[in-house]
Design a protein around this motif. Structure first.
Motif, PDB file in Angstrom:
ATOM      1  N   VAL A   1       0.848  -1.188   0.000  1.00  0.00           N
ATOM      2  CA  VAL A   1       0.000   0.000   0.000  1.00  0.00           C
ATOM      3  C   VAL A   1       0.881   1.235   0.000  1.00  0.00           C
ATOM      4  CG1 VAL A   1      -1.795   1.234   1.246  1.00  0.00           C
ATOM      5  CG2 VAL A   1      -1.765  -1.255   1.248  1.00  0.00           C
TER       6      VAL A   1
ATOM      7  N   GLU B   1     -10.336   3.789   6.468  1.00  0.00           N
ATOM      8  CA  GLU B   1     -10.706   2.572   5.762  1.00  0.00           C
ATOM      9  C   GLU B   1      -9.606   1.548   5.988  1.00  0.00           C
ATOM     10  OE1 GLU B   1      -8.981   3.866   1.388  1.00  0.00           O
ATOM     11  OE2 GLU B   1     -11.129   3.685   1.707  1.00  0.00           O
TER      12      GLU B   1
ATOM     13  N   ILE C   1      -7.353  -1.742   4.312  1.00  0.00           N
ATOM     14  CA  ILE C   1      -6.917  -2.489   3.133  1.00  0.00           C
ATOM     15  C   ILE C   1      -6.250  -3.775   3.601  1.00  0.00           C
ATOM     16  CG2 ILE C   1      -5.423  -2.509   1.110  1.00  0.00           C
ATOM     17  CD1 ILE C   1      -5.774   0.471   0.902  1.00  0.00           C
TER      18      ILE C   1
ATOM     19  N   TYR D   1      -4.387  -7.252   2.323  1.00  0.00           N
ATOM     20  CA  TYR D   1      -3.754  -7.833   1.160  1.00  0.00           C
ATOM     21  C   TYR D   1      -2.815  -8.951   1.585  1.00  0.00           C
ATOM     22  CZ  TYR D   1       0.264  -4.927   2.508  1.00  0.00           C
ATOM     23  OH  TYR D   1       1.299  -4.341   3.193  1.00  0.00           O
TER      24      TYR D   1
ATOM     25  N   SER E   1      -6.098  -8.501  -2.764  1.00  0.00           N
ATOM     26  CA  SER E   1      -6.179  -7.200  -2.107  1.00  0.00           C
ATOM     27  C   SER E   1      -7.646  -6.826  -1.980  1.00  0.00           C
ATOM     28  CB  SER E   1      -5.416  -6.143  -2.915  1.00  0.00           C
ATOM     29  OG  SER E   1      -5.538  -4.876  -2.297  1.00  0.00           O
TER      30      SER E   1
ATOM     31  N   ARG F   1     -10.323  -3.813  -0.201  1.00  0.00           N
ATOM     32  CA  ARG F   1     -10.521  -2.524   0.469  1.00  0.00           C
ATOM     33  C   ARG F   1     -11.849  -2.552   1.207  1.00  0.00           C
ATOM     34  NH1 ARG F   1      -9.712   3.154  -2.758  1.00  0.00           N
ATOM     35  NH2 ARG F   1     -10.067   4.598  -1.024  1.00  0.00           N
TER      36      ARG F   1
END
Length: 295
Positions: A146, A228, A230, A232, A257, A259
């Protein structure tokens, strides 16, 4: 009754007719080589790059005359991250890959991500000397992970994201494209106004009168912030991946990945990978707690 055949004139009037013949060029395959000696390096993903090369016939003959046939052909891979004016001797480090003399391309696996690389096509003589045949361009590999950079002006707040999600039809509220366009236009005008105002003030061309006008804007103060999440990772490409109990499609190389929104409270995210034959599995559970305080 006898019939008499009339004589037919032996000379007939003739006319010249011009015919235009269109020549259609034949489509041939591209040549397998161009007689050059060169090597080109291309990035594929954060872990792999691809090299292709050609050795001209004259160069092959020179190699044979100078070093004979008892040599090893190799690709020397240099880590040139942050190296200025790379000359073959100032790399951070390098490693060699022995190749088939008849090969003309190779996939190269680099163990470290977020680096820059350059390769030499060369040969190693029986006494261990490395001879450069051709040097490639330098490539910066695609970044993995990221990005640490965020742009607060273009961040979509959770409230707006939920509104867009509803308008897309997820909640079956029956909204049309007009509602989506209206929402996007409002958001765009807001961001555009903020951006133009910041550029106008920072440009240095604002007069003192204009600065006073800016100071006299309505003093309605506000603050918007949201977060938020993420998630992955990677597993074997042929494995099955489940996130929150739902199967999640992997990319061709086994990476994934996702979100996700991150509201206040505790969020439990179980991630499970199952082998293709179903005999093995691994599971990681993320427990994320968000607590917001307004002061």
């Amino acid at each position: 009754m006898d019939e008499k055949i009339k004589d037919i004139p032996t000379s007939m009037p003739t006319s010249i007719v011009e015919r235009k013949v269109e020549v259609v060029p034949q489509i041939t395959d591209l040549p397998t080589s161009y007689g050059d000696t060169k090597i080109v390096l291309l990035p594929r993903d954060p872990w792999w790059c691809f090299a292709y090369w050609e050795i001209g016939e004259q160069t092959k003959q020179e190699i044979k005359n100078l070093y004979g046939e008892n040599v090893k052909y190799v690709i020397r891979v240099y880590d040139v991250t942050n190296v200025i004016n790379f000359d073959g001797k100032n790399a951070n480090k390098y490693f060699d890959i022995e190749i088939n003399p008849l090969a003309n391309n190779w996939y190269i696996n680099v163990a470290e991500t977020n680096r820059s690389w350059c390769v030499d096509l060369g040969l190693i003589t029986p006494d261990g000397k490395f001879i450069v045949v051709a040097r490639s361009n330098i490539v910066m590999m695609p970044r993995y992970g990221v990005s640490p950079l965020t742009d607060e002006q273009w961040a979509v707040l959770q409230r707006e994201f939920e509104r867009l999600l509803e308008l897309s039809g997820v909640s079956m509220i029956g909204k049309g494209s007009f509602d989506i366009a209206k929402l996007m236009r409002e958001r765009w005008e807001e961001l555009l106004a903020i951006s133009q105002l910041q550029q106008f003030i920072s440009s240095g061309f604002v007069s003192s009168f204009a600065r006073r006008e800016v100071e006299q804007l309505p003093k309605e103060f506000y603050l918007k912030a949201d977060t938020e999440l993420i998630v992955y990772g990677e597993t074997l490409p042929d494995a099955k991946l489940y996130i929150n109990g739902d199967e999640f499609k992997l990319s061709d190389d086994g990476r994934f990945s996702l979100r996700m929104s991150l509201p206040d409270g505790e969020k439990v995210i179980p991630i499970k990978a199952v082998s293709s034959d179903g005999t093995m599995q691994k599971e990681i559970v993320f427990i994320v707690i968000r607590k917001s305080e307004i002061k």
